[in-house]
Write an enzyme that holds these catalytic residues in place. Structure first.
Site, PDB file in Angstrom:
ATOM      1  N   ARG A 149      -7.475   1.044  -2.622  1.00  0.00           N
ATOM      2  CA  ARG A 149      -6.165   0.508  -2.268  1.00  0.00           C
ATOM      3  C   ARG A 149      -5.739   1.140  -0.953  1.00  0.00           C
ATOM      4  O   ARG A 149      -5.926   2.352  -0.746  1.00  0.00           O
ATOM      5  CB  ARG A 149      -5.109   0.818  -3.344  1.00  0.00           C
ATOM      6  CG  ARG A 149      -5.158  -0.065  -4.574  1.00  0.00           C
ATOM      7  CD  ARG A 149      -4.789  -1.527  -4.272  1.00  0.00           C
ATOM      8  NE  ARG A 149      -4.865  -2.365  -5.456  1.00  0.00           N
ATOM      9  CZ  ARG A 149      -5.940  -3.044  -5.850  1.00  0.00           C
ATOM     10  NH1 ARG A 149      -7.050  -3.005  -5.132  1.00  0.00           N
ATOM     11  NH2 ARG A 149      -5.900  -3.790  -6.935  1.00  0.00           N
ATOM     12  N   GLU A 193      -1.390  -4.356   4.195  1.00  0.00           N
ATOM     13  CA  GLU A 193      -2.163  -5.607   4.170  1.00  0.00           C
ATOM     14  C   GLU A 193      -1.384  -6.796   3.624  1.00  0.00           C
ATOM     15  O   GLU A 193      -1.735  -7.949   3.892  1.00  0.00           O
ATOM     16  CB  GLU A 193      -3.452  -5.429   3.342  1.00  0.00           C
ATOM     17  CG  GLU A 193      -3.221  -5.308   1.841  1.00  0.00           C
ATOM     18  CD  GLU A 193      -4.519  -5.182   1.043  1.00  0.00           C
ATOM     19  OE1 GLU A 193      -5.349  -4.323   1.366  1.00  0.00           O
ATOM     20  OE2 GLU A 193      -4.683  -5.965   0.072  1.00  0.00           O
ATOM     21  N   HIS A 216     -10.114  -7.219   2.138  1.00  0.00           N
ATOM     22  CA  HIS A 216     -10.006  -7.119   0.675  1.00  0.00           C
ATOM     23  C   HIS A 216     -10.956  -8.109  -0.024  1.00  0.00           C
ATOM     24  O   HIS A 216     -10.539  -8.965  -0.798  1.00  0.00           O
ATOM     25  CB  HIS A 216      -8.556  -7.360   0.223  1.00  0.00           C
ATOM     26  CG  HIS A 216      -8.221  -6.646  -1.049  1.00  0.00           C
ATOM     27  ND1 HIS A 216      -7.035  -5.979  -1.250  1.00  0.00           N
ATOM     28  CD2 HIS A 216      -8.925  -6.485  -2.201  1.00  0.00           C
ATOM     29  CE1 HIS A 216      -7.028  -5.452  -2.459  1.00  0.00           C
ATOM     30  NE2 HIS A 216      -8.158  -5.744  -3.056  1.00  0.00           N
TER      31      HIS A 216
HETATM   32  P1  NAD Z   1     -11.090   3.114 -13.425  1.00  0.00           P
HETATM   33  O1  NAD Z   1      -9.770   3.193 -14.117  1.00  0.00           O
HETATM   34  O2  NAD Z   1     -12.329   2.887 -14.225  1.00  0.00           O
HETATM   35  O3  NAD Z   1     -11.318   4.453 -12.570  1.00  0.00           O
HETATM   36  C1  NAD Z   1     -10.331   5.068 -11.822  1.00  0.00           C
HETATM   37  C2  NAD Z   1     -10.611   6.562 -11.847  1.00  0.00           C
HETATM   38  O4  NAD Z   1      -9.696   7.202 -10.942  1.00  0.00           O
HETATM   39  C3  NAD Z   1     -10.394   7.187 -13.235  1.00  0.00           C
HETATM   40  O5  NAD Z   1     -11.530   7.933 -13.621  1.00  0.00           O
HETATM   41  C4  NAD Z   1      -9.176   8.082 -13.028  1.00  0.00           C
HETATM   42  O6  NAD Z   1      -9.193   9.235 -13.854  1.00  0.00           O
HETATM   43  C5  NAD Z   1      -9.330   8.422 -11.550  1.00  0.00           C
HETATM   44  N1  NAD Z   1      -8.130   9.008 -10.956  1.00  0.00           N
HETATM   45  C6  NAD Z   1      -6.840   8.832 -11.307  1.00  0.00           C
HETATM   46  N2  NAD Z   1      -6.041   9.608 -10.535  1.00  0.00           N
HETATM   47  C7  NAD Z   1      -6.854  10.280  -9.686  1.00  0.00           C
HETATM   48  C8  NAD Z   1      -6.634  11.238  -8.675  1.00  0.00           C
HETATM   49  N3  NAD Z   1      -5.410  11.675  -8.378  1.00  0.00           N
HETATM   50  N4  NAD Z   1      -7.701  11.714  -7.992  1.00  0.00           N
HETATM   51  C9  NAD Z   1      -8.946  11.304  -8.300  1.00  0.00           C
HETATM   52  N5  NAD Z   1      -9.226  10.404  -9.272  1.00  0.00           N
HETATM   53  C10 NAD Z   1      -8.192   9.892  -9.948  1.00  0.00           C
HETATM   54  O7  NAD Z   1     -10.892   1.989 -12.312  1.00  0.00           O
HETATM   55  P2  NAD Z   1     -12.027   1.186 -11.517  1.00  0.00           P
HETATM   56  O8  NAD Z   1     -12.354  -0.074 -12.232  1.00  0.00           O
HETATM   57  O9  NAD Z   1     -13.129   2.122 -11.155  1.00  0.00           O
HETATM   58  O10 NAD Z   1     -11.211   0.775 -10.199  1.00  0.00           O
HETATM   59  C11 NAD Z   1     -10.755   1.758  -9.283  1.00  0.00           C
HETATM   60  C12 NAD Z   1      -9.821   1.122  -8.268  1.00  0.00           C
HETATM   61  O11 NAD Z   1     -10.559   0.241  -7.424  1.00  0.00           O
HETATM   62  C13 NAD Z   1      -8.718   0.223  -8.858  1.00  0.00           C
HETATM   63  O12 NAD Z   1      -7.597   0.981  -9.259  1.00  0.00           O
HETATM   64  C14 NAD Z   1      -8.394  -0.681  -7.713  1.00  0.00           C
HETATM   65  O13 NAD Z   1      -7.310  -0.135  -6.971  1.00  0.00           O
HETATM   66  C15 NAD Z   1      -9.647  -0.672  -6.837  1.00  0.00           C
HETATM   67  N6  NAD Z   1     -10.297  -1.996  -6.759  1.00  0.00           N
HETATM   68  C16 NAD Z   1     -10.447  -2.580  -5.525  1.00  0.00           C
HETATM   69  C17 NAD Z   1     -11.055  -3.823  -5.429  1.00  0.00           C
HETATM   70  C18 NAD Z   1     -11.300  -4.520  -4.097  1.00  0.00           C
HETATM   71  O14 NAD Z   1     -11.614  -5.723  -4.087  1.00  0.00           O
HETATM   72  N7  NAD Z   1     -11.219  -3.858  -2.958  1.00  0.00           N
HETATM   73  C19 NAD Z   1     -11.472  -4.481  -6.592  1.00  0.00           C
HETATM   74  C20 NAD Z   1     -11.311  -3.848  -7.823  1.00  0.00           C
HETATM   75  C21 NAD Z   1     -10.721  -2.607  -7.901  1.00  0.00           C
END
Ligand code: NAD
Length: 331
Positions: free
Chosen positions: A234, A263, A295
């Protein structure tokens, strides 16, 4: 159920309509983003379907509630664009897509990293112009280097698995350590140590109160000189102004981003004939060592198929009064 689908592009219409064949909901597509000016378009729709840059804040949710909306489904994993407290107060339930191909995003992050490191995008432009010079295109072997992963959830772990395949040493930072990451040889360290030790860093944590600008001036000052940074998570996780300063001072060796903190008013539209008033993004794209995409990390057939199917399943479950497997609520 009547569903107002906001931020609907051609591919959303096509794939949601295809998935809807087994659900039979009445989908009305709006190209517009959901926001204060467009919330009225949802009047009379019990379900509203949004995407990452729709503004689903308290005033918008209040307008939706007045119009009879009781369910908001986001076609994304992240739900930082939705005020969950306001939704709870107004009796509007919220569902997301917790689980869709983590490979889509992780593979794209690796693609960005390879392009950034080896300047593939610049080489492509050169050869199209008949320029076969290699000056300025030198990268480094990833093998034996240290990859920092901030957020070792579903996507971060797939990213780590791929990096392990390259022969990287891995450092992780996550309040909830994952045994799978450790089994790959990853070691959890404080953020500052991750910054100091890593040659490449990829962001995979959600945007929340505690993670806004998790990569800011402090992180970048501690970073190993020449660090390559990839953000497919993000935009708000990275302090863009601080990144620009770090690029100018050359501490940051390269930046690849699929997401950008401002964005919302730019992405998912063709603005090639417009004057873009956002000076931050214009400065960013002026660097030869910045790679920007709009994105698209999620955008694979598999991920889109699951996003559409899960979204419609949530709406069907809601209509039937069943439990919502992908519901999110304020903590
Ligand atoms: P997920 O919930 O499986 O993993 C997120 C991880 O981040 C968890 O392990 C959590 O404990 C950790 N976390 C929380 N706070 C933290 C901190 N302060 N420091 C470090 N780690 C921390 O989620 P996911 O499916 O792996 O997705 C992750 C992120 O990817 C989503 O939240 C979304 O914002 C982003 N995403 C982007 C796209 C894109 O098209 N660019 C698509 C899907 C997801």
């Amino acid at each position: 159920m009547k569903v107002a689908v906001f931020s609907a592009r051609r591919y959303d219409r096509a794939m949601l309509s295809e998935s809807n064949a087994t659900h039979g909901h009445e989908l009305t597509f709006q190209e517009a983003r959901l926001g204060p000016e467009t919330a009225a378009l949802a009047a009379g729709f019990p379900a509203v379907c949004v995407f990452v840059n729709d503004a689903v804040d308290a005033p918008v949710l209040e307008a939706l509630a007045r119009g009879g909306t009781r369910l908001v489904c986001t076609r994304s994993t992240g739900f930082n664009q939705i005020d969950l407290r306001a939704a709870g107060r107004l009796g509007i339930r919220v569902a997301r897509v917790a689980d869709y191909s983590p490979y889509s995003v992780a593979e794209f992050a690796v693609g960005l990293l390879l392009s950034l490191n080896r300047h593939i995008h610049r080489a492509h432009n050169r050869t199209r112009d008949g320029n076969f010079e290699l000056d300025g295109l030198m990268g480094f072997d990833l093998h034996g280097r240290t990859a920092g992963v901030i957020g070792t959830g579903k996507i971060g772990r797939v990213f780590a698995r791929i990096m392990a395949g390259f022969g990287c040493r891995m450092l992780g930072h996550d309040p909830f350590p994952s045994p799978e990451f450790e089994a790959l040889g990853g070691r959890y360290v404080p953020l500052e140590e991750l910054a100091r030790e890593s040659d490449v860093v990829s962001l995979h944590c959600p945007l929340a109160e505690g993670t806004r600008h998790v990569v800011g001036a402090g992180f970048l000052a501690a970073a190993k000189p020449g660090l390559l940074l990839v953000n497919t998570s993000r935009g708000g996780l990275l302090d863009t102004q601080a990144a620009i300063e770090a690029l100018k001072s050359r501490r940051l060796g390269g930046l690849a981003m699929d997401v950008y903190e401002n964005e919302a008013s730019l992405f998912f539209e063709d603005r090639s004939s417009e004057i873009i008033p956002d000076d931050l993004i214009q400065r960013l794209v002026s660097f030869p060592n910045v790679l920007l995409t709009g994105h698209q990390a999620f955008f694979t057939r598999e991920a889109m198929g699951t996003i559409c199917a899960t979204t419609l399943e949530s709406i069907t479950a809601f209509e039937r009064g069943e439990a919502l497997a992908n519901e999110v609520t304020a903590r």
